[in-house]
Write a protein that holds these residues in place. Structure first.
Motif, PDB file in Angstrom:
ATOM      1  N   MET A   1     -87.265  10.444  69.119  1.00 51.50           N
ATOM      2  CA  MET A   1     -86.538   9.407  70.219  1.00 51.50           C
ATOM      3  C   MET A   1     -85.814   8.119  69.208  1.00 51.50           C
ATOM      4  O   MET A   1     -84.853   7.385  69.831  1.00 51.50           O
ATOM      5  CB  MET A   1     -86.991   8.739  71.172  1.00 51.50           C
ATOM      6  N   ARG A   2     -86.729   8.119  68.627  1.00 55.00           N
ATOM      7  CA  ARG A   2     -85.949   6.631  67.667  1.00 55.00           C
ATOM      8  C   ARG A   2     -84.564   6.918  66.755  1.00 55.00           C
ATOM      9  O   ARG A   2     -83.696   6.213  66.720  1.00 55.00           O
ATOM     10  CB  ARG A   2     -87.091   6.827  66.166  1.00 55.00           C
ATOM     11  N   ASP A   3     -84.228   8.173  66.320  1.00 52.24           N
ATOM     12  CA  ASP A   3     -83.010   8.610  65.960  1.00 52.24           C
ATOM     13  C   ASP A   3     -81.914   8.640  67.158  1.00 52.24           C
ATOM     14  O   ASP A   3     -81.085   8.070  66.599  1.00 52.24           O
ATOM     15  CB  ASP A   3     -83.417   9.757  65.269  1.00 52.24           C
ATOM     16  N   ILE A   4     -82.471   8.563  68.172  1.00 52.33           N
ATOM     17  CA  ILE A   4     -80.864   8.634  68.759  1.00 52.33           C
ATOM     18  C   ILE A   4     -81.116   7.179  69.417  1.00 52.33           C
ATOM     19  O   ILE A   4     -79.748   6.169  68.684  1.00 52.33           O
ATOM     20  CB  ILE A   4     -82.156   9.592  70.290  1.00 52.33           C
ATOM     21  N   MET A   5     -81.953   6.191  69.462  1.00 46.63           N
ATOM     22  CA  MET A   5     -81.354   5.035  69.744  1.00 46.63           C
ATOM     23  C   MET A   5     -81.185   4.217  68.128  1.00 46.63           C
ATOM     24  O   MET A   5     -80.173   3.483  68.143  1.00 46.63           O
ATOM     25  CB  MET A   5     -82.932   4.101  69.957  1.00 46.63           C
ATOM     26  N   GLY A   6     -81.657   4.599  67.303  1.00 48.61           N
ATOM     27  CA  GLY A   6     -81.222   4.371  65.789  1.00 48.61           C
ATOM     28  C   GLY A   6     -79.827   4.353  66.100  1.00 48.61           C
ATOM     29  O   GLY A   6     -78.526   3.783  65.490  1.00 48.61           O
ATOM     30  N   MET A   7     -78.915   5.696  66.452  1.00 45.53           N
ATOM     31  CA  MET A   7     -77.758   6.547  66.019  1.00 45.53           C
ATOM     32  C   MET A   7     -76.784   5.380  67.864  1.00 45.53           C
ATOM     33  O   MET A   7     -76.159   5.558  67.355  1.00 45.53           O
ATOM     34  CB  MET A   7     -77.791   7.379  67.290  1.00 45.53           C
ATOM     35  N   MET A   8     -77.162   5.515  68.218  1.00 49.07           N
ATOM     36  CA  MET A   8     -77.012   4.146  69.357  1.00 49.07           C
ATOM     37  C   MET A   8     -76.544   3.149  68.508  1.00 49.07           C
ATOM     38  O   MET A   8     -75.381   2.386  69.348  1.00 49.07           O
ATOM     39  CB  MET A   8     -77.264   4.522  71.047  1.00 49.07           C
ATOM     40  N   GLY A   9     -77.352   2.496  68.046  1.00 52.13           N
ATOM     41  CA  GLY A   9     -77.341   1.194  67.252  1.00 52.13           C
ATOM     42  C   GLY A   9     -76.041   0.988  66.917  1.00 52.13           C
ATOM     43  O   GLY A   9     -75.279   0.411  66.741  1.00 52.13           O
ATOM     44  N   LYS A  10     -75.797   2.593  65.686  1.00 54.26           N
ATOM     45  CA  LYS A  10     -74.723   2.425  64.721  1.00 54.26           C
ATOM     46  C   LYS A  10     -73.497   2.572  65.362  1.00 54.26           C
ATOM     47  O   LYS A  10     -72.589   1.758  65.418  1.00 54.26           O
ATOM     48  CB  LYS A  10     -74.849   3.604  64.064  1.00 54.26           C
ATOM     49  N   VAL A  11     -73.230   3.149  67.227  1.00 55.00           N
ATOM     50  CA  VAL A  11     -72.139   3.669  67.211  1.00 55.00           C
ATOM     51  C   VAL A  11     -71.724   2.478  67.952  1.00 55.00           C
ATOM     52  O   VAL A  11     -70.141   2.468  68.285  1.00 55.00           O
ATOM     53  CB  VAL A  11     -72.573   4.231  68.735  1.00 55.00           C
ATOM     54  N   LYS A  12     -72.565   1.648  68.404  1.00 58.20           N
ATOM     55  CA  LYS A  12     -72.368  -0.168  69.443  1.00 58.20           C
ATOM     56  C   LYS A  12     -71.745  -0.695  67.947  1.00 58.20           C
ATOM     57  O   LYS A  12     -70.705  -1.471  68.119  1.00 58.20           O
ATOM     58  CB  LYS A  12     -73.603  -0.061  69.843  1.00 58.20           C
ATOM     59  N   GLU A  13     -72.376  -0.812  67.043  1.00 58.56           N
ATOM     60  CA  GLU A  13     -71.970  -1.556  65.499  1.00 58.56           C
ATOM     61  C   GLU A  13     -70.603  -1.450  64.970  1.00 58.56           C
ATOM     62  O   GLU A  13     -69.837  -2.090  65.062  1.00 58.56           O
ATOM     63  CB  GLU A  13     -72.949  -1.296  64.179  1.00 58.56           C
ATOM     64  N   MET A  14     -70.374  -0.077  65.220  1.00 62.78           N
ATOM     65  CA  MET A  14     -68.990   0.079  64.614  1.00 62.78           C
ATOM     66  C   MET A  14     -67.706   0.515  65.485  1.00 62.78           C
ATOM     67  O   MET A  14     -66.339   0.502  65.554  1.00 62.78           O
ATOM     68  CB  MET A  14     -69.630   2.338  63.886  1.00 62.78           C
ATOM     69  N   GLN A  15     -68.555   0.375  66.801  1.00 64.22           N
ATOM     70  CA  GLN A  15     -67.643  -0.220  68.537  1.00 64.22           C
ATOM     71  C   GLN A  15     -67.234  -1.672  68.328  1.00 64.22           C
ATOM     72  O   GLN A  15     -66.419  -1.712  67.883  1.00 64.22           O
ATOM     73  CB  GLN A  15     -67.920  -0.105  69.219  1.00 64.22           C
ATOM     74  N   ALA A  16     -67.719  -2.333  67.640  1.00 66.26           N
ATOM     75  CA  ALA A  16     -67.701  -3.719  67.514  1.00 66.26           C
ATOM     76  C   ALA A  16     -66.960  -3.958  66.263  1.00 66.26           C
ATOM     77  O   ALA A  16     -65.681  -4.762  66.537  1.00 66.26           O
ATOM     78  CB  ALA A  16     -68.748  -4.457  67.623  1.00 66.26           C
ATOM     79  N   LYS A  17     -66.398  -3.058  65.611  1.00 64.85           N
ATOM     80  CA  LYS A  17     -65.737  -3.429  64.398  1.00 64.85           C
ATOM     81  C   LYS A  17     -64.364  -3.188  64.507  1.00 64.85           C
ATOM     82  O   LYS A  17     -63.720  -3.278  63.921  1.00 64.85           O
ATOM     83  CB  LYS A  17     -66.315  -2.288  62.822  1.00 64.85           C
ATOM     84  N   MET A  18     -64.970  -1.651  65.137  1.00 62.13           N
ATOM     85  CA  MET A  18     -63.290  -1.310  65.679  1.00 62.13           C
ATOM     86  C   MET A  18     -62.572  -2.092  66.301  1.00 62.13           C
ATOM     87  O   MET A  18     -61.724  -2.269  65.803  1.00 62.13           O
ATOM     88  CB  MET A  18     -63.595   0.345  66.220  1.00 62.13           C
ATOM     89  N   GLU A  19     -63.222  -2.998  66.912  1.00 67.14           N
ATOM     90  CA  GLU A  19     -62.231  -3.657  68.605  1.00 67.14           C
ATOM     91  C   GLU A  19     -61.559  -5.248  66.970  1.00 67.14           C
ATOM     92  O   GLU A  19     -61.122  -5.819  67.674  1.00 67.14           O
ATOM     93  CB  GLU A  19     -63.796  -4.139  69.018  1.00 67.14           C
ATOM     94  N   LYS A  20     -62.803  -5.190  66.130  1.00 69.05           N
ATOM     95  CA  LYS A  20     -62.495  -6.632  65.545  1.00 69.05           C
ATOM     96  C   LYS A  20     -61.376  -5.848  65.125  1.00 69.05           C
ATOM     97  O   LYS A  20     -60.914  -7.006  64.599  1.00 69.05           O
ATOM     98  CB  LYS A  20     -63.539  -7.117  64.351  1.00 69.05           C
ATOM     99  N   LEU A  21     -61.083  -5.075  64.222  1.00 68.74           N
ATOM    100  CA  LEU A  21     -60.074  -4.870  63.510  1.00 68.74           C
ATOM    101  C   LEU A  21     -58.525  -4.744  63.826  1.00 68.74           C
ATOM    102  O   LEU A  21     -57.882  -5.363  63.950  1.00 68.74           O
ATOM    103  CB  LEU A  21     -60.395  -2.889  62.990  1.00 68.74           C
ATOM    104  N   GLN A  22     -58.801  -3.913  65.627  1.00 73.42           N
ATOM    105  CA  GLN A  22     -57.453  -3.887  65.984  1.00 73.42           C
ATOM    106  C   GLN A  22     -57.106  -5.493  66.243  1.00 73.42           C
ATOM    107  O   GLN A  22     -55.762  -5.695  66.356  1.00 73.42           O
ATOM    108  CB  GLN A  22     -58.345  -3.294  67.354  1.00 73.42           C
ATOM    109  N   GLU A  23     -58.001  -6.317  66.769  1.00 69.01           N
ATOM    110  CA  GLU A  23     -57.463  -7.750  66.824  1.00 69.01           C
ATOM    111  C   GLU A  23     -56.830  -7.758  65.783  1.00 69.01           C
ATOM    112  O   GLU A  23     -55.593  -8.035  65.818  1.00 69.01           O
ATOM    113  CB  GLU A  23     -59.086  -8.877  67.098  1.00 69.01           C
ATOM    114  N   GLU A  24     -57.154  -7.975  64.940  1.00 68.88           N
ATOM    115  CA  GLU A  24     -56.865  -8.322  63.798  1.00 68.88           C
ATOM    116  C   GLU A  24     -55.662  -7.298  63.648  1.00 68.88           C
ATOM    117  O   GLU A  24     -54.280  -7.953  62.974  1.00 68.88           O
ATOM    118  CB  GLU A  24     -57.595  -8.193  62.320  1.00 68.88           C
TER     119      GLU A  24
END
Length: 107
Positions: A1-24
């Protein structure tokens, strides 16, 4: 279960980075030249034409501003048509797939 939660955190982090990149990319502007600087265009990072400058030495008429406006309008018309075609083809390609509403393809 920890791996899934860790993966979800990384996905959200990547999504935030992609949104910032799109704004730039959206706020970025780039100049392009041809003819040794006789013609200059300015585009946004998304490819929208912001301005066009044509050296007066290329014309004998005084109506350069009208020509510049016409070129910008023609560029926008073509870009709008291309985006509409892309959207239609994407809808056809993804018909029946469980894609969340509002998700733009291609990425």
């Amino acid at each position: 279960m920890r791996d899934i939660m860790g993966m979800m955190g990384k996905v959200k982090e990547m999504q935030a980075k992609m949104e910032k990149l799109q704004e730039e990319i959206t706020s970025m502007e780039v100049d392009g030249q041809s003819g040794g600087g006789l013609v200059t265009v300015r585009l946004t990072g998304k490819g929208d034409l912001r301005s066009l400058k044509i050296d007066p030495s290329l014309f004998k008429e005084d109506d350069i501003e009208i020509l510049e406006d016409l070129i910008v309008a023609a560029h926008k018309d073509a870009k709008d048509k291309a985006e509409a075609m892309t959207a239609e083809r994407t809808r056809e390609l993804t018909a029946g797939l469980p894609i969340p509403p509002g998700m733009k393809l291609p990425f």
